[in-house]
Write an enzyme that holds these catalytic residues in place. Structure first.
Site, PDB file in Angstrom:
ATOM      1  N   PHE A 142       0.609  -1.190  -0.299  1.00 61.63           N
ATOM      2  CA  PHE A 142      -0.079  -0.018   0.079  1.00 61.63           C
ATOM      3  C   PHE A 142       0.652   1.468   0.021  1.00 61.63           C
ATOM      4  CE2 PHE A 142       1.509   0.353   4.375  1.00 61.63           C
ATOM      5  CZ  PHE A 142       0.373   1.326   5.167  1.00 61.63           C
ATOM      6  N   GLU A 143       0.418   2.237  -0.587  1.00 60.70           N
ATOM      7  CA  GLU A 143       1.192   3.387  -1.170  1.00 60.70           C
ATOM      8  C   GLU A 143       3.029   3.837  -1.199  1.00 60.70           C
ATOM      9  OE1 GLU A 143      -0.916   6.272  -1.469  1.00 60.70           O
ATOM     10  OE2 GLU A 143      -2.383   4.301  -1.348  1.00 60.70           O
TER      11      GLU A 143
END
Length: 391
Positions: A142-143
């Site tokens: 994520f990210e």
């Protein structure tokens, strides 16, 4: 010939609703009416027109692109807009699109429990195979959150390449425009060129920017003047049409940029795994500390930088330890592990705070509303399990 990787991340969380102390016991945790309204809008403004645009440019100019699609978005598309999944399948079937693995719930699983992190990756890989008949060979957390340990884990799962941020924290004075290798194993790394990526993702509509307006002609010249083997342009897919509206000229920008790349043949577009295999690695990277593509700090402060975020994460970890063998409760906790829940609690201000507010404000008026609702839901889960165990 210089290479370009265009990578787009598509995600919608299953947002929780405002949940007060007096709601405890109702067990109605998720704001699915809001989730559908937002998805309907993003489908209309972004997913449908942007996927159609990219498909047209694949056919015209043999452009290659890569996507990651979170499991929570896939679930919502299955429920409300299966035609968008069919459109994505059409792109994958061209052979010019790579689907990247991630955690199913776009989550903080790595910070919660390493086994859960691995399980969520496997869940996502299974879902991608089920929907697209596609086996991913690349990974993004994520990210773009990454460090050495994450690299060890994903390499052990069979992935050949991972994505992360091209920050000076790991590069020093080196360029992000090359393939790198993780020092501790043979995992290849593609690093986001954050300046060129954010010129589109964050500055395209900024009238105070010295380079405004950003045209495809100008941007293409910037790409041509950029040294290196491979230029990695990574951003949220929702940038096209949702974060940056059609009226701004964003679709015309992408169409013209793809046309220049397709006609002039100065660049070759690659999928992520292709790029990692095509170019020799420039150097080895040691990444002991966690980095991300979020905010100015490029660290985890967007999710755990404030005391309320850390308190919420500690409580979630506690419930994971207690109830990870309870399938029904674990399923709920997994939705609560989605990174957006913690992002909404951020107390940051100035430009980063404005971005957090943009993503939060349809669900919660303030970070404290998000925090209170989240903690009340966790309390409800814990109380419910205590009652069940007594019975």
């Amino acid at each position: 010939m210089t290479g370009i990787v265009f990578y787009f991340h598509a995600h919608q969380p299953r947002r929780i609703r405002y949940y007060s102390f007096f709601d405890i016991g109702s067990k109605n945790y998720f704001n699915d009416d809001l989730n559908k309204r937002i998805l309907d809008r993003v489908v209309y403004k972004c997913y449908k027109p942007a996927l159609e645009m990219i498909y047209d440019n694949i056919i015209k100019y043999d452009i290659k692109v890569s996507f990651s699609i979170s499991g929570t978005l896939i679930e919502q598309l299955e429920l409300y807009h299966p035609e968008i999944l069919e459109l994505w399948k059409k792109l994958v079937d061209t052979g010019n699109v790579e689907i990247v693995s991630e955690t199913y719930y776009h989550s903080l699983a790595y910070l919660i429990d390493k086994d859960e992190f691995i399980n969520q990756i496997k869940l996502h890989r299974k879902k991608i195979k089920e929907i697209f008949n596609y086996k991913s060979r690349s990974f993004r957390n994520f990210e773009l959150v990454f460090n050495n340990e994450i690299g060890e884990i994903v390499y052990s799962l069979g992935y050949k390449v991972a994505l992360t941020e091209g920050t000076e924290k790991i590069l020093g004075n080196r360029s992000p425009n090359y393939v790198y290798k993780l020092k501790i194993n043979n995992l290849r790394l593609l690093l986001r060129n954050y300046r060129l990526s954010d010129d589109i993702g964050f500055r395209f509509t900024n009238k105070n920017w010295s380079e405004y307006p950003l045209t495809a002609d100008k941007y293409y010249l910037w790409l041509k003047s950029t040294p290196g083997d491979i230029i990695n342009i990574f951003m949220d897919f929702e940038t096209i049409g949702e974060h940056i509206w059609k009226e701004s000229g964003i679709f015309e920008f992408w169409n013209k940029l793809f046309e220049y790349i397709g006609k002039e043949k100065y660049f070759e577009t690659y999928n992520i795994t292709e790029a990692a295999e095509e170019f020799n690695y420039k150097d080895e990277l040691n990444i002991p500390e966690l980095i991300s593509w979020a905010d100015i700090e490029r660290d985890l402060s967007a999710w755990i930088g404030d005391s309320i975020q850390r308190e919420a994460l500690d409580y979630l970890r506690e419930l994971y330890r207690k109830f990870k063998n309870n399938e029904k409760t674990l399923n709920t906790l997994r939705y609560l592990s989605t990174s957006d829940n913690f992002y909404y609690m951020s107390l940051k201000y100035n430009s980063d705070g404005d971005v957090h507010k943009y993503f939060r404000e349809e669900a919660f008026a303030t970070p404290y509303d998000s925090f209170i609702s989240y903690m009340n839901i966790l309390r409800d889960i814990e109380l419910d399990q205590a009652i069940e165990n007594r019975n």
